[in-house]
Write an enzyme that holds these catalytic residues in place. Structure first.
Site, PDB file in Angstrom:
ATOM      1  CG  ASP A  61      18.638   0.197  -1.757  1.00  0.00           C
ATOM      2  OD1 ASP A  61      19.730   0.649  -2.140  1.00  0.00           O
ATOM      3  OD2 ASP A  61      17.579   0.841  -1.847  1.00  0.00           O
ATOM      4  CB  CYS A  66      16.072   3.351 -27.036  1.00  0.00           C
ATOM      5  SG  CYS A  66      14.677   3.921 -26.038  1.00  0.00           S
ATOM      6  CB  CYS A  96      14.449  13.292 -17.185  1.00  0.00           C
ATOM      7  SG  CYS A  96      14.896  13.896 -15.537  1.00  0.00           S
TER       8      CYS A  96
END
Length: 395
Positions: A156, A213, A220
């Site tokens: 990352d 789904c 959010c």
């Protein structure tokens, strides 16, 4: 990290492997899995470097719409991120590894405790970059010793599209919230990658199991998903509280609630989490003092105290001022007038970012007359135009 190349051309990138070489590589792949698990990785898969062409187009569209916000590093040399070979031309296999960091409690419970701060699950323990990179380097050294080759490790911190590569390697699939979902570990996987010149046997690509789904989209708080599988980072609470260096836009402040570093809502609501177990890695486990810290205490942090509290934590990288900005936003959303003195004390802070956030917090907590009296006094003494604008907007 480089290993010797002499005498291993048949194992390092050749397209014409003999049956005996294929057998050795298959055995090496099995041994790699065993070694990875011994080092604490919960899953491992291998992908070819040319398997994320579909992700490239989505990435370019993401950049073209400006959805990456101020994360300019994403837009820098995008061709390197869109194809592993653009980052390292000699890569023949991408080894993707995952570490489960599943919580031992519902991370959404803290959102009901408005006088306390919610820190994202991934940031409650030691910085995963440091923990995982050490393991990746150890595993890479083992691989070079087992079958001399060249390797590079990433976690990352470089132009690597970990999630599409992880799907190609069979670790999971990118859900509608754009994060990786695993049938075994739900939405709770840290990812790392080892690029190698070895032609290792590939794993089967994982298919999408989200079905109809859309729980992650519905929950959010800031409507950061304009469509399934698409994220507008500029609206994401993780972006707003971590990557965003300035004041939090007024339109999102109430929606942030008591989230002071990141947001777990879309991850935590994923139905696949019901199959997941809590992470077993102690270094990544939540520290007691970061599970539900009191906002009043956090508001008193100076730079030294901030660094001490978040030593080895990823939270430390945003710095004290941006963190206290987040804390003040949570204080403003607390509906607890008892926290007003903590905000008022910060009206004289050295950081304009903190002073501006304190203004907004007090506007949410103080009676109108008291706030207007403060505004009449403090706004005249304020030298920073952005903070003065805060006073004007709420008075």
């Amino acid at each position: 990290m480089a290993g010797g190349r002499a005498g291993v051309a048949d194992l390092c990138g050749s397209r014409f492997l003999s049956e005996s070489d294929k057998k050795r590589l298959t055995e090496l792949r099995a041994a790699l899995t065993s070694e990875a698990r011994a080092l604490g990785f919960d899953c491992v898969g291998v992908a070819a470097p040319d398997t994320i062409a579909d992700a490239r187009q989505h990435f370019y569209e993401f950049l073209a719409t400006g959805a990456h916000g101020d994360m300019d590093w994403l837009a820098a040399r995008p061709e390197r991120r869109a194809d592993p070979r653009g980052l390292w031309g000699e890569v023949r296999s991408v080894i993707m590894l995952g570490v489960n960091y599943g919580p031992d409690e519902d991370p959404l419970d803290i959102l009901k405790q408005r006088s306390r701060g919610a820190i994202s699950v991934y940031a409650r323990g030691d910085d995963y970059h440091d923990v995982i990179k050490k393991r990746l380097k150890t595993l890479a050294r083992w691989l070079v010793a087992a079958s001399p080759c060249e390797v590079k490790v990433f976690v990352d911190t470089a132009a690597v599209m970990e999630k599409p590569l992880a799907q190609a390697a069979g670790l999971g699939w990118q859900g509608k919230h754009t994060n990786l979902v695993s049938r075994e570990f739900g939405s709770w996987l840290f990812l790392g990658a080892i690029f190698t010149t070895l032609d290792l046997p590939r794993d089967e690509r994982e298919i999408d199991h989200c079905g109809s789904c859309h729980a992650c989209l519905d929950i959010c708080p800031t409507a950061a998903f304009p469509a399934p599988y698409r994220l507008d980072a500029r609206r994401c609470i993780s972006y707003l509280t971590i990557e965003n260096k300035g004041a939090i836009p007024r339109e999102f402040r109430k929606n942030i609630g008591n989230r002071i570093y990141g947001c777990d809502d879309c991850l935590a609501v994923c139905p696949w989490n019901k199959f997941a177990q809590a992470g077993r890695e102690t270094k990544l486990a939540a520290r007691a003092e970061l599970r539900s810290p009191e906002l009043a205490r956090l508001a008193r942090l100076d730079d030294a105290a901030f660094r001490a509290l978040f030593a080895k934590s990823p939270v430390k990288r945003i710095g004290r001022d941006r963190f206290v900005r987040n804390v003040l936003t949570a204080i403003g959303n607390s509906n607890d007038p008892a926290l007003a003195p903590a905000a008022e004390r910060l009206l004289s802070d050295a950081s304009p970012l903190v002073r501006g956030a304190a203004v907004w917090a007090l506007s949410q907590l103080l009676p109108r007359e008291r706030f207007e009296a403060l505004a009449a006094e403090a706004s005249l003494a304020e030298s920073d135009e952005a903070v003065r604008e805060e006073w004007r907007c709420v008075s």
